[in-house]
Design an enzyme around this catalytic site. Structure first.
Site, PDB file in Angstrom:
ATOM      1  N   HIS A  52      -6.001  -4.147  -1.495  1.00  0.00           N
ATOM      2  CA  HIS A  52      -4.932  -3.313  -2.399  1.00  0.00           C
ATOM      3  C   HIS A  52      -6.149  -3.745  -3.397  1.00  0.00           C
ATOM      4  O   HIS A  52      -4.920  -2.946  -4.585  1.00  0.00           O
ATOM      5  CB  HIS A  52      -4.535  -2.511  -2.370  1.00  0.00           C
ATOM      6  CG  HIS A  52      -4.513  -1.951  -1.314  1.00  0.00           C
ATOM      7  ND1 HIS A  52      -4.916  -0.726  -1.318  1.00  0.00           N
ATOM      8  CD2 HIS A  52      -3.769  -2.080   0.810  1.00  0.00           C
ATOM      9  CE1 HIS A  52      -4.912   0.526   0.179  1.00  0.00           C
ATOM     10  NE2 HIS A  52      -4.184  -0.564   1.137  1.00  0.00           N
TER      11      HIS A  52
ATOM     12  N   LYS B 192     -12.825  -2.022   1.774  1.00  0.00           N
ATOM     13  CA  LYS B 192     -11.859  -0.865  -0.074  1.00  0.00           C
ATOM     14  C   LYS B 192     -12.373  -0.577  -0.916  1.00  0.00           C
ATOM     15  O   LYS B 192     -13.915  -0.272  -0.070  1.00  0.00           O
ATOM     16  CB  LYS B 192     -10.267  -1.371   0.323  1.00  0.00           C
ATOM     17  CG  LYS B 192      -9.037  -1.202   1.275  1.00  0.00           C
ATOM     18  CD  LYS B 192      -8.009  -1.570   1.815  1.00  0.00           C
ATOM     19  CE  LYS B 192      -7.272  -0.969   2.815  1.00  0.00           C
ATOM     20  NZ  LYS B 192      -6.338  -2.270   2.526  1.00  0.00           N
TER      21      LYS B 192
ATOM     22  N   SER C  85       0.952  -1.745  -0.220  1.00  0.00           N
ATOM     23  CA  SER C  85      -0.295  -0.157   0.264  1.00  0.00           C
ATOM     24  C   SER C  85       0.582   1.266   0.348  1.00  0.00           C
ATOM     25  O   SER C  85       0.709   2.524  -0.368  1.00  0.00           O
ATOM     26  CB  SER C  85      -1.240   0.371   1.357  1.00  0.00           C
ATOM     27  OG  SER C  85       0.069   0.086   2.342  1.00  0.00           O
TER      28      SER C  85
HETATM   29  C1  PLP Z   1      -6.044  -2.560   5.120  1.00  0.00           C
HETATM   30  C2  PLP Z   1      -5.663  -4.080   4.788  1.00  0.00           C
HETATM   31  C3  PLP Z   1      -6.049  -4.859   6.006  1.00  0.00           C
HETATM   32  C4  PLP Z   1      -6.996  -4.687   7.064  1.00  0.00           C
HETATM   33  O1  PLP Z   1      -8.204  -4.620   6.309  1.00  0.00           O
HETATM   34  P1  PLP Z   1      -9.928  -4.256   7.276  1.00  0.00           P
HETATM   35  O2  PLP Z   1     -10.830  -5.246   6.554  1.00  0.00           O
HETATM   36  O3  PLP Z   1      -9.926  -2.803   7.135  1.00  0.00           O
HETATM   37  O4  PLP Z   1      -9.728  -4.495   8.714  1.00  0.00           O
HETATM   38  C5  PLP Z   1      -5.409  -6.230   5.838  1.00  0.00           C
HETATM   39  N1  PLP Z   1      -4.404  -6.474   4.659  1.00  0.00           N
HETATM   40  C6  PLP Z   1      -3.548  -5.001   4.228  1.00  0.00           C
HETATM   41  C7  PLP Z   1      -2.773  -5.212   2.679  1.00  0.00           C
HETATM   42  C8  PLP Z   1      -4.550  -4.150   4.263  1.00  0.00           C
HETATM   43  O5  PLP Z   1      -3.778  -2.779   3.032  1.00  0.00           O
END
Ligand code: PLP
Length: 412
Positions: free
Chosen positions: A227, A258, A199
């Site tokens: 992502h 997301k 990210s």
């Molecule tokens: C955002 C993210 C998470 C966490 O996701 P949530 O559903 O908000 O707990 C886990 N792994 C990665 C790579 C992320 O970018």
């Protein structure tokens, strides 16, 4: 004697009333280091434009709202519909009375979308990763993890008893070294785990090559697709599709929080035996409430949308390539790539903060990232594009970046 004790100097003698004072000191040191995070308050739904608490409307370039589904009418309608048909909450974990027909439907739909046999829902992807490793791997096994993997993967691995290796970020030779060492130590099962997309840089893992390495070393491969799910690859299935290894990943974890609507919830998709065992043993699944029905209903509608048309991911891709080209032409250095995460390199932390602040004045909401979130001297603005951005939005953003960059002497 007793009077000589100074509880402030001898932590073992601290009283409960010293607790808050200790926290205040800790908070001050976070502030002094310039690392104190504040939260900007929004008054509107998530979207291309948001209104902040001071009443200003700004162009939003920092959400994970890749497909614009956070406020999509069909998604909101599906959430309303699920509220009407399935209620607000279930007040139960899944195995007592927290499983509705729509939970089973969503799990099956996610599995098929991701090219897996079955899937299991969690309250968050953080929980999916947190509850993944401990039930599946024991002392005899090895887990081999990219050094830049997400915090939830790191925590999940900490909770399991397997031997651990960390390979240099996206470095296949170092991955091979770890696998060879694990084999030499007699590891029973070897699980390689990586983010599909990282990210901070928007780096896309070379899953095709990683898969080949895993096959040579008889290792399983797991990928966190937070992502990527919904927009990477020609049909938006994820990094595995983008890299030509759709259906060849042993374990996929991901989020509903997301691109897939942005509410909350996570999942793991894998072979049936893996998912069955997680339902029996994965602690965040067993001991935490079921995903709310409106999120489940809305997520099914999201999959309907994405399976019916690639228009949103196509739009996102067009916006991404336009913005990447235009911002580079404006004189900024970006991390090259093709992901809608576009790191605009500033290097200096103070300058990155100044740039973000000036852009906000110019109506563009972005966030500066600096140490310890990224390495020392690698400060940047991370832009995230969305399918809901209009061409005019992107032009406005580039013009604002150009103006602020000139003012701050970052570009010529
Ligand atoms: C955002 C993210 C998470 C966490 O996701 P949530 O559903 O908000 O707990 C886990 N792994 C990665 C790579 C992320 O970018």
């Amino acid at each position: 004697m007793l009077a000589q004790f100074n509880t402030a100097q001898d932590p073992t003698m601290a009283t409960a009333s010293d607790f808050l004072a200790t926290l205040r000191t800790e908070l001050q040191s976070i502030r002094d280091a310039g690392l104190y995070k504040t939260e900007r308050i929004l008054r509107t739904p998530q979207g291309a434009h948001v209104r902040t608490a001071d009443g200003r409307e700004v162009l939003n370039l920092c959400a994970n709202n890749y497909l614009g589904l956070s406020s999509h009418p069909a998604v909101i309608e599906a959430a309303h519909e699920a509220l009407r048909t399935h209620g607000y909450g279930l007040s139960s974990v899944r195995f007592i009375c927290g499983t509705q027909d729509i939970h089973k439907t969503l799990e099956a739909r996610l599995a098929s979308f991701l090219g897996a046999e079955d899937a299991i829902l969690y309250a968050a992807a953080f929980d999916a990763n947190g509850g993944l490793f401990e039930p599946l791997l024991g002392e005899a096994d090895a887990v081999i993890s990219d050094e830049l993997n997400h915090a939830s993967i790191i925590d999940g691995i900490r909770l399991c008893k397997a031997q651990r290796w960390r390979y240099k970020h996206n470095d296949l030779a170092d991955l091979e070294r770890c696998l060879a060492e694990a084999a030499a130590k007699g590891a029973r099962f070897k699980l390689v785990f990586t983010d599909g997309v990282f990210s901070m840089d928007g780096t896309i893992a070379r899953l095709d090559q990683i898969r080949a390495v895993c096959d040579r070393h008889d290792a399983l491969l797991g990928v966190d697709e937070c992502h990527a799910t919904g927009f990477m690859g020609a049909r938006g299935r994820g990094t595995h599709e983008h890299r030509g290894v759709f259906g060849q990943i042993d374990i996929i974890t991901g989020t509903l929080g997301k691109a897939l609507g942005g509410a909350s919830g996570g999942f793991t998709a894998a072979r049936r035996e893996v998912i069955d065992l997680l339902r029996q043993r994965s602690r965040p699944y067993l001991f935490s409430n079921t995903v709310a029905p409106n999120i489940v209903g809305a997520s099914i509608a999201v999959l309907d949308l994405l399976e019916g048309s690639t228009a949103l991911r196509d739009r996102l891709q067009a916006n991404t390539s336009y913005f990447r080209t235009a911002i580079a032409q404006a004189g900024f250095e970006i991390k090259p790539g093709e992901h809608p995460i576009v790191p605009i390199m500033v290097y200096d932390a103070a300058k990155a903060q100044q740039l973000a602040a000036r852009l906000l004045e110019l109506g563009v909401y972005v966030v500066g990232f600096f140490f310890p979130v990224v390495p020392q001297g690698q400060a940047r603005i991370r832009v995230q594009l969305s399918a809901v951005h209009e061409q005019a939005d992107l032009e406005h953003a580039v013009a604002a970046f150009r103006q602020a960059g000139l003012e701050l002497g970052l570009i010529r």
